[in-house]
Design an enzyme around this catalytic site. Structure first.
Site, PDB file in Angstrom:
ATOM      1  N   LYS A 119       0.689  -1.218  -0.015  1.00  0.00           N
ATOM      2  CA  LYS A 119       0.129  -0.060  -0.220  1.00  0.00           C
ATOM      3  C   LYS A 119       1.202   1.100  -0.026  1.00  0.00           C
ATOM      4  O   LYS A 119       0.099   2.294  -0.785  1.00  0.00           O
ATOM      5  CB  LYS A 119      -1.031   0.096   0.994  1.00  0.00           C
ATOM      6  CG  LYS A 119      -1.805  -1.138   1.383  1.00  0.00           C
ATOM      7  CD  LYS A 119      -2.789  -1.395   2.416  1.00  0.00           C
ATOM      8  CE  LYS A 119      -3.233  -3.000   2.269  1.00  0.00           C
ATOM      9  NZ  LYS A 119      -2.970  -3.538   2.342  1.00  0.00           N
ATOM     10  N   CYS A 235      -7.329  -7.259   7.273  1.00  0.00           N
ATOM     11  CA  CYS A 235      -7.771  -8.306   6.492  1.00  0.00           C
ATOM     12  C   CYS A 235      -8.214  -9.439   7.289  1.00  0.00           C
ATOM     13  O   CYS A 235      -8.070 -10.407   7.180  1.00  0.00           O
ATOM     14  CB  CYS A 235      -6.191  -9.220   5.693  1.00  0.00           C
ATOM     15  SG  CYS A 235      -5.383  -9.218   6.454  1.00  0.00           S
TER      16      CYS A 235
END
Length: 242
Positions: A119, A235
């Site tokens: 990211k 996640c």
């Protein structure tokens, strides 16, 4: 369900309560072939040049303009273009987070829990070398991996830190335009491919993660400018963590 994937019983019971009639479809998803993704690095070459030079069959990922699906048999992680930073191998779903963050050139941006750097480098591509990107990772070995990926992808406006969130918040009060907290979590979304995540999971581990996430989020909020954007992601499926 695939014999290779044995989900924790308490996890299954909770997911059945949450999903109700959709639970059987959730279980069936573990039998299906997973998707593989990579992300073009705009800091190294244009999208047009990238598409012409890639020796793989790629299909666009609809929710991120730099994202592509690839076939597992192609093994792009072993190609010289990967080592050169032309692309970053990343889960397709993970790419959605930076789309929501929507980083812009010239801004001050913090990726607070940044390793291994997927990211971070996606944010850097959107910033086009303009502004300040701070990428932090509290675990020293993971911070080294983060630094290696930042360098491999040709990011020039990023500072990699190995600090506690409370230490950073004491130095950067109300400083950042955008902050990403991709928080360390119980990893339920990784059960499909990570046996260790399945083995380490427990309801107590979920609650420990939730407590840690809350503390991280408080420190992150104190570093955000008034009117800034903070994106929190995990996640995991656990409501306590989300």
């Amino acid at each position: 369900m695939d014999e290779q994937i044995r989900l924790p019983q308490a996890f299954c019971e909770r997911m059945e309560r949450l999903l109700e009639e959709e639970y059987s479809a959730f279980l069936a998803s573990y039998e299906k072939e997973r998707y593989y993704g990579l992300r073009h690095n705009p800091l190294k070459r244009s999208a047009e040049t990238f598409a012409k030079q890639m020796p793989f069959v790629l299909d666009n990922i609809t929710w991120v303009r730099e994202g592509y699906y690839y076939q597992a048999a192609q093994q792009p992680g072993r190609h010289v273009l990967h080592e050169a930073g032309a692309y970053y191998i990343q889960e397709p779903s993970a790419m959605a987070v930076v789309e929501i963050l929507d980083p812009q050139p010239g801004e001050r941006i913090l990726d607070l829990c940044a390793a291994p750097g997927g990211k971070t480098t996606q944010i850097a591509g959107r910033m086009k070398g303009k502004g300040l990107l701070v990428a932090n990772e509290i675990v020293p070995e993971r911070a080294r991996i983060l630094s290696q990926n930042v360098e491999r992808m040709g990011v020039r406006n990023c500072v990699v830190c190995n600090e506690r969130p409370e230490r950073l918040s004491s130095l950067f009060p109300a400083f950042f335009d955008r902050i990403l907290v991709d928080a360390p979590c119980s990893g339920e979304g990784m059960f499909r491919k990570d046996e260790m995540a399945r083995q380490e999971w427990s309801p107590a581990h979920v609650m420990m993660c939730a407590d840690r996430q809350g503390k991280i989020l408080e420190e992150a909020a104190s570093m955000l400018k008034p009117g800034g954007v903070l994106v929190y992601s995990t996640c995991t499926f656990a409501p306590e963590e989300n």
